[in-house]
Scaffold this motif. Structure first.
Motif, PDB file in Angstrom:
ATOM      1  N   ASP A 233       6.663  24.721 -29.570  1.00  0.00           N
ATOM      2  CA  ASP A 233       7.644  24.472 -28.527  1.00  0.00           C
ATOM      3  C   ASP A 233       7.051  24.032 -27.210  1.00  0.00           C
ATOM      4  O   ASP A 233       7.795  23.784 -26.274  1.00  0.00           O
ATOM      5  CB  ASP A 233       8.488  25.731 -28.313  1.00  0.00           C
ATOM      6  CG  ASP A 233       9.254  26.077 -29.561  1.00  0.00           C
ATOM      7  OD1 ASP A 233       9.464  27.259 -29.826  1.00  0.00           O
ATOM      8  OD2 ASP A 233       9.631  25.141 -30.272  1.00  0.00           O
ATOM      9  N   GLN A 234       5.734  23.974 -27.130  1.00  0.00           N
ATOM     10  CA  GLN A 234       5.210  23.464 -25.877  1.00  0.00           C
ATOM     11  C   GLN A 234       5.556  21.988 -25.825  1.00  0.00           C
ATOM     12  O   GLN A 234       5.247  21.221 -26.707  1.00  0.00           O
ATOM     13  CB  GLN A 234       3.699  23.716 -25.761  1.00  0.00           C
ATOM     14  CG  GLN A 234       2.806  23.104 -26.816  1.00  0.00           C
ATOM     15  CD  GLN A 234       2.581  21.623 -26.672  1.00  0.00           C
ATOM     16  OE1 GLN A 234       2.645  21.088 -25.581  1.00  0.00           O
ATOM     17  NE2 GLN A 234       2.323  20.954 -27.765  1.00  0.00           N
ATOM     18  N   ALA A 235       6.240  21.666 -24.793  1.00  0.00           N
ATOM     19  CA  ALA A 235       6.538  20.250 -24.602  1.00  0.00           C
ATOM     20  C   ALA A 235       5.639  19.773 -23.490  1.00  0.00           C
ATOM     21  O   ALA A 235       5.259  20.538 -22.629  1.00  0.00           O
ATOM     22  CB  ALA A 235       8.004  20.070 -24.241  1.00  0.00           C
ATOM     23  N   ALA A 236       5.338  18.518 -23.505  1.00  0.00           N
ATOM     24  CA  ALA A 236       4.292  18.005 -22.625  1.00  0.00           C
ATOM     25  C   ALA A 236       4.577  18.306 -21.175  1.00  0.00           C
ATOM     26  O   ALA A 236       3.870  17.885 -20.317  1.00  0.00           O
ATOM     27  CB  ALA A 236       4.144  16.528 -22.832  1.00  0.00           C
TER      28      ALA A 236
ATOM     29  N   THR B  63      -2.855  19.694 -18.028  1.00  0.00           N
ATOM     30  CA  THR B  63      -2.248  18.619 -17.244  1.00  0.00           C
ATOM     31  C   THR B  63      -1.106  18.029 -18.056  1.00  0.00           C
ATOM     32  O   THR B  63      -1.164  17.963 -19.273  1.00  0.00           O
ATOM     33  CB  THR B  63      -3.260  17.509 -16.909  1.00  0.00           C
ATOM     34  OG1 THR B  63      -3.928  17.117 -18.093  1.00  0.00           O
ATOM     35  CG2 THR B  63      -4.270  17.978 -15.890  1.00  0.00           C
ATOM     36  N   PRO B  64      -0.040  17.584 -17.362  1.00  0.00           N
ATOM     37  CA  PRO B  64       1.120  17.074 -18.092  1.00  0.00           C
ATOM     38  C   PRO B  64       0.805  15.780 -18.829  1.00  0.00           C
ATOM     39  O   PRO B  64       0.075  14.920 -18.325  1.00  0.00           O
ATOM     40  CB  PRO B  64       2.153  16.821 -16.987  1.00  0.00           C
ATOM     41  CG  PRO B  64       1.680  17.584 -15.802  1.00  0.00           C
ATOM     42  CD  PRO B  64       0.203  17.635 -15.902  1.00  0.00           C
ATOM     43  N   LEU B  65       1.375  15.627 -20.008  1.00  0.00           N
ATOM     44  CA  LEU B  65       1.149  14.434 -20.826  1.00  0.00           C
ATOM     45  C   LEU B  65       1.574  13.179 -20.091  1.00  0.00           C
ATOM     46  O   LEU B  65       0.926  12.133 -20.169  1.00  0.00           O
ATOM     47  CB  LEU B  65       1.915  14.568 -22.145  1.00  0.00           C
ATOM     48  CG  LEU B  65       1.917  13.366 -23.096  1.00  0.00           C
ATOM     49  CD1 LEU B  65       0.509  12.918 -23.431  1.00  0.00           C
ATOM     50  CD2 LEU B  65       2.676  13.707 -24.364  1.00  0.00           C
ATOM     51  N   VAL B  66       2.669  13.255 -19.322  1.00  0.00           N
ATOM     52  CA  VAL B  66       3.180  12.058 -18.671  1.00  0.00           C
ATOM     53  C   VAL B  66       2.194  11.538 -17.622  1.00  0.00           C
ATOM     54  O   VAL B  66       2.057  10.335 -17.428  1.00  0.00           O
ATOM     55  CB  VAL B  66       4.591  12.304 -18.093  1.00  0.00           C
ATOM     56  CG1 VAL B  66       4.545  13.268 -16.933  1.00  0.00           C
ATOM     57  CG2 VAL B  66       5.243  11.020 -17.664  1.00  0.00           C
ATOM     58  N   TYR B 102      -4.013  14.296 -25.816  1.00  0.00           N
ATOM     59  CA  TYR B 102      -3.315  15.514 -25.415  1.00  0.00           C
ATOM     60  C   TYR B 102      -3.243  16.511 -26.559  1.00  0.00           C
ATOM     61  O   TYR B 102      -3.611  17.674 -26.421  1.00  0.00           O
ATOM     62  CB  TYR B 102      -1.911  15.153 -24.922  1.00  0.00           C
ATOM     63  CG  TYR B 102      -1.097  16.322 -24.471  1.00  0.00           C
ATOM     64  CD1 TYR B 102      -0.134  16.893 -25.308  1.00  0.00           C
ATOM     65  CD2 TYR B 102      -1.262  16.866 -23.208  1.00  0.00           C
ATOM     66  CE1 TYR B 102       0.620  17.967 -24.894  1.00  0.00           C
ATOM     67  CE2 TYR B 102      -0.504  17.943 -22.785  1.00  0.00           C
ATOM     68  CZ  TYR B 102       0.428  18.485 -23.630  1.00  0.00           C
ATOM     69  OH  TYR B 102       1.180  19.548 -23.218  1.00  0.00           O
ATOM     70  N   TYR B 106      -5.104  20.658 -28.373  1.00  0.00           N
ATOM     71  CA  TYR B 106      -4.496  21.795 -29.079  1.00  0.00           C
ATOM     72  C   TYR B 106      -5.077  21.933 -30.477  1.00  0.00           C
ATOM     73  O   TYR B 106      -5.334  23.037 -30.961  1.00  0.00           O
ATOM     74  CB  TYR B 106      -2.982  21.624 -29.149  1.00  0.00           C
ATOM     75  CG  TYR B 106      -2.304  21.856 -27.824  1.00  0.00           C
ATOM     76  CD1 TYR B 106      -2.089  20.792 -26.947  1.00  0.00           C
ATOM     77  CD2 TYR B 106      -1.888  23.120 -27.436  1.00  0.00           C
ATOM     78  CE1 TYR B 106      -1.489  20.999 -25.721  1.00  0.00           C
ATOM     79  CE2 TYR B 106      -1.275  23.325 -26.210  1.00  0.00           C
ATOM     80  CZ  TYR B 106      -1.081  22.259 -25.362  1.00  0.00           C
ATOM     81  OH  TYR B 106      -0.479  22.460 -24.148  1.00  0.00           O
ATOM     82  N   ALA B 159       5.610  19.476 -32.308  1.00  0.00           N
ATOM     83  CA  ALA B 159       5.600  19.236 -30.864  1.00  0.00           C
ATOM     84  C   ALA B 159       5.269  17.768 -30.585  1.00  0.00           C
ATOM     85  O   ALA B 159       5.835  17.156 -29.675  1.00  0.00           O
ATOM     86  CB  ALA B 159       4.583  20.153 -30.184  1.00  0.00           C
ATOM     87  N   LYS B 162       8.227  15.445 -30.908  1.00  0.00           N
ATOM     88  CA  LYS B 162       9.096  15.537 -29.732  1.00  0.00           C
ATOM     89  C   LYS B 162       8.464  14.857 -28.530  1.00  0.00           C
ATOM     90  O   LYS B 162       9.141  14.204 -27.737  1.00  0.00           O
ATOM     91  CB  LYS B 162       9.378  17.011 -29.413  1.00  0.00           C
ATOM     92  CG  LYS B 162      10.236  17.699 -30.454  1.00  0.00           C
ATOM     93  CD  LYS B 162      10.668  19.074 -29.992  1.00  0.00           C
ATOM     94  CE  LYS B 162       9.545  20.076 -30.101  1.00  0.00           C
ATOM     95  NZ  LYS B 162       9.938  21.388 -29.530  1.00  0.00           N
ATOM     96  N   ASN B 163       7.160  15.008 -28.392  1.00  0.00           N
ATOM     97  CA  ASN B 163       6.496  14.456 -27.218  1.00  0.00           C
ATOM     98  C   ASN B 163       6.389  12.934 -27.235  1.00  0.00           C
ATOM     99  O   ASN B 163       6.121  12.333 -26.192  1.00  0.00           O
ATOM    100  CB  ASN B 163       5.100  15.067 -27.071  1.00  0.00           C
ATOM    101  CG  ASN B 163       5.161  16.515 -26.627  1.00  0.00           C
ATOM    102  OD1 ASN B 163       6.175  16.944 -26.073  1.00  0.00           O
ATOM    103  ND2 ASN B 163       4.108  17.259 -26.877  1.00  0.00           N
ATOM    104  N   LEU B 166       8.046  10.809 -24.542  1.00  0.00           N
ATOM    105  CA  LEU B 166       7.493  10.486 -23.235  1.00  0.00           C
ATOM    106  C   LEU B 166       6.989   9.050 -23.152  1.00  0.00           C
ATOM    107  O   LEU B 166       6.823   8.508 -22.058  1.00  0.00           O
ATOM    108  CB  LEU B 166       6.350  11.448 -22.883  1.00  0.00           C
ATOM    109  CG  LEU B 166       6.789  12.698 -22.123  1.00  0.00           C
ATOM    110  CD1 LEU B 166       7.698  13.566 -22.971  1.00  0.00           C
ATOM    111  CD2 LEU B 166       5.581  13.502 -21.697  1.00  0.00           C
TER     112      LEU B 166
END
Lengths: 236, 222, 300
Positions: A233-236, B63-66, B102, B106, B159, B162-163, B166
């Motif tokens: 569930d970690q979303a970016a 850090t955010p992927l975007v 990114y 993980y 994940a 879903k990502n 972006l």
């Protein structure tokens, strides 16, 4: 350019928005998540199935989709309540998207916490005469929540990273402020590195904190569930 | 019928879905390769190699992927680096690299956990039997790691799907992008976003069920 | 003695009324003054007109945007409003309050956004909206517009060194950048289906893409392109208009006689400002530096 304090104030304004978005979203998500967690554990099928459907569906969606949707449609959704001229401020559209997603994830975290507690506790409290709500409030939930603190801190970190997505609907968070600067001064590399560093410091500190905050005995099953939630569930 | 609007704009929705699938698949492969390499770095006996691996993991997870995507799309060209000369190839590849970097962080943590989880006794036995560091890795550690690591990797894959949404922020015409375009042309936000929602669910829900099953079968409590 | 005082007072009142009526002319038309004619005297308006009530109030409330160069910008260093639209507001203030003194002292600036434009008129928070406001039929149902005070349309922005793209048809096979969700993108693909669209979430982002060669052109309303040229002087605007965007001044509809004569007043003022060159001077001051052309009237 970076010696100019006005630029840092500009970043600071964005950072304030980022933190405000994060805190408000988490605060709003918590009661909703708790409600859905309990809903999923209900013995009544007509509560359990809709709750499960809601949580599983929202968890399976990209959070950006939710944010963009509320950015476009947010105002119209609230017009029946607030009148035909109502315009939902973009900050709250962002909060809605973030909270909706986070509440579903929190619902799963709380449910996992409750389920991985030794069953003996619940049975003992019921035997002592405590009702179901009392058992929940005084015995199960406090322990479940303490167990899930690392997972919840992880989710807080995720929320802070996700606030970077609200720039697409016109909320001036840290990243958006950075983008305004680099489109004026044409220096995306330096600006993005600064923005990334700020996010890094905040998230790194939080993740270190959460590692030290594992409270209560963590069973292997609980660990597996927490890792699953953290990764899926970690979303970016 | 919900989702019918997809057939009014098949190029956008199904083209977008296909791009999402491509980006997910390629991104996952990239993340797996990169993440495994970094995990091996992190268990290396050479300290500087370990530190580089650790720095990579901490940086890309915190850090955010975007932010990373904007850097790849708008920052690198200033250094003279582009992934392709055609803009649309460029943004797709930038998105792919972003996904791999990114999620690779993980993957690295998961694989490292799996490697470290192998019983030390087995490793020592292998070494005393004369197997080198590399052989021990290949014959003893990695196969066991594999089993422990499949379910968490499955979760990362979910994940990742879903990502991919972006990528729309840097212009990739994926599924979310399709919903936004159709809405701007027809003002039918509810239908457009419901359709995108259904298509995303069609990808992530089955994946979720598969991973749940894998968790039940592979993560036996010892 | 008393009788005589009353007679004098009565006589004065009649003289005053005659003067006021004579000055305003028939109901509905503007005051006698044009900016050039009455140098120091205040224009006179009929009592029941909206302009009269503005004079009485002492302030004209002008709604405009803080960050819309070159039309309206609030200068962060001195908090002064600058731009084509803001100067139009100042000219209107001069037309109501006279040319003596600083027009800013008669203006209350009301910041508005695209979302709050119409509500600020219908809720009576602003008297006029001067904010690159395109006239269309839907909006006319809710508010009134003056005549067209600025005419623009969609054009194309390219690098100064680009000689290949001159019109929208030249975009065939090329990549253009526009904002996601805008009509600009559709206007291009309608005119040139073979154009490839890179859609980002803002025009400054498109400018960056243009600079890096990731897009060959940026296309949207010329007025937005002006702001981009200002940011990067190595670009130029090319092509004929391929969409039509007429801007008007927004005013609340006249209900219960609360906006009597206002639309007509603004239209008369505008025609005079075009005729005596004021409009042309404003265009030269604000628009010519970014567009490179000179105009003397909105149309043509």
């Amino acid at each position: 350019m970076f010696a100019d304090p006005a630029i840092w104030r500009f970043f600071g304004d964005g950072l304030v928005q980022t933190l405000a978005l994060s805190v408000v979203s988490v605060v709003l998500s918590f009661p909703v998540g708790l409600a859905f967690a309990l809903g999923r554990l209900s013995s009544l099928r007509w509560i359990r199935w809709p709750a499960t459907a809601y949580v599983e569906a929202i968890r399976a969606l990209p959070v950006l989709l939710l944010i963009v949707y509320f950015g476009i449609k947010g105002s119209s959704l609230f017009r029946p309540i607030f009148g035909a001229d109502f315009e939902l401020p973009r900050f709250w559209a962002g909060v809605l998207g973030l909270s909706l997603y986070t509440s579903a994830v929190l619902a799963e975290i709380i449910r996992a916490g409750i389920l991985t507690l030794p069953r003996g506790q619940t049975e003992a409290s019921r035997a002592l005469g405590l009702s179901y709500p009392q058992t929940m409030r005084f015995v199960v939930l406090p322990q479940a929540l303490r167990l899930m603190v690392p997972a919840m801190m992880g989710q807080l970190t995720t929320v802070i990273k996700d606030t970077s997505l609200v720039g697409t609907i016109g909320v001036f968070d840290l990243l958006r402020q950075g983008r305004t600067i680099y489109t004026q001064f044409f220096n995306p590399i330096e600006v993005l590195l600064i923005v990334a560093t700020i996010y890094f410091v905040i998230c790194f500190v939080l993740s270190q904190l959460s590692r030290r905050l594992e409270l209560g005995s963590v069973t292997r099953e609980a660990k597996i569930r927490m890792t699953e939630l953290e990764l899926r569930d970690q979303a970016a | 019928m919900p989702g019918a609007i997809a057939f009014e704009f098949p190029d956008l929705f199904f083209g977008g879905l296909w791009l999402t699938v491509q980006l997910s698949g390629l991104g996952l492969i990239g993340a797996l390769v990169l993440g495994t390499a970094v995990a091996l770095m992190r268990v290396s006996p050479i300290a500087p190699v370990r530190w580089v691996g650790a720095a990579y993991v901490e940086f890309f997870r915190n850090t955010p992927l975007v932010v990373q995507l904007f850097f790849l799309f708008l920052g690198l060209p200033l250094l003279g680096l582009r992934f392709a000369s055609d803009t649309f190839d460029n943004i797709f590849r930038a998105a792919f690299v972003g996904m791999a970097l990114y999620h690779g962080a993980y993957v690295a943590e998961v694989v490292r956990g799996g490697l470290l989880g192998v019983d030390r006794g087995q490793i020592e036995a292998a070494r005393s039997l004369g197997l080198s560091y590399a052989q021990t890795l290949r014959e003893v550690q990695l196969p066991q790691t594999f089993r422990a690591v499949i379910p968490p990797l499955g979760n990362i894959a979910i994940a990742l799907v879903k990502n991919t949404s972006l990528a729309s922020t840097i212009g990739v015409t994926d599924l979310l992008f399709a919903a936004e375009i159709v809405e701007s042309r027809t003002f039918r936000a509810g239908e457009a976003f419901l359709t995108a929602t259904l298509l995303y669910l069609a990808l992530t829900i089955p994946l979720g069920l598969v991973v749940n099953g894998l968790e039940r079968r592979l993560l036996v409590v010892r | 003695m008393r009788g005589m005082a009353r007679a004098v007072a009565f006589g004065l009142a009649i003289a005053f009324l005659a003067g006021a009526c004579g000055g305003a002319g028939t109901g509905g038309t503007a005051g006698t003054s044009s900016p050039a004619a009455s140098a120091a005297t205040r224009p006179k308006f009929e009592v029941q007109t909206f302009m009269y009530s503005i004079q009485v109030k002492g302030k004209l409330r002008v709604g405009t945007q803080e960050d819309n160069p070159p039309f309206s910008v609030k200068n962060p260093t001195n908090s002064k409003w600058e731009g084509f639209d803001t100067d139009i507001g100042r000219e209107i203030a001069k037309a109501i309050f006279g040319t003596q003194g600083d027009p800013d002292s008669f203006i209350e600036w009301v910041p508005v956004t695209s979302a709050t434009r119409i509500p600020s008129l219908t809720d009576n928070k602003a008297d006029v909206i001067i904010k690159t406001f395109t006239i269309n039929e839907d909006r006319k149902k809710q508010i009134d517009f003056s005549d067209v005070y600025f005419s623009t349309g969609q054009r194309i922005l390219v690098k100064k060194t680009n000689d290949q793209i001159k019109e929208v048809v030249d975009l065939g096979g090329k990549t253009f950048c526009a904002q996601r969700g805008s009509t600009s993108e559709q206007n291009v693909t309608k005119a040139q289906p073979a154009a490839k669209a890179l859609l980002l979430d803002s025009y400054p982002a498109c400018l960056l893409a243009l600079q890096q060669g990731q897009a060959d052109a940026v296309s949207t309303d010329e007025t937005i392109l002006f702001g981009l040229v200002k940011q990067d002087p190595n670009t130029k605007i090319v092509g004929k208009y391929f969409s039509d965007e007429p801007y008007g001044i927004g005013i609340k509809k006249n209900e219960n006689s609360d906006r009597n004569g206002f639309v007509a007043f603004l239209n008369t003022w505008l025609a005079a400002a075009i005729k005596d060159g004021t409009w042309g001077k404003l265009y030269e001051k604000h628009i010519t530096p970014v567009s490179g052309d000179k105009k003397t009237a909105p149309k043509g």
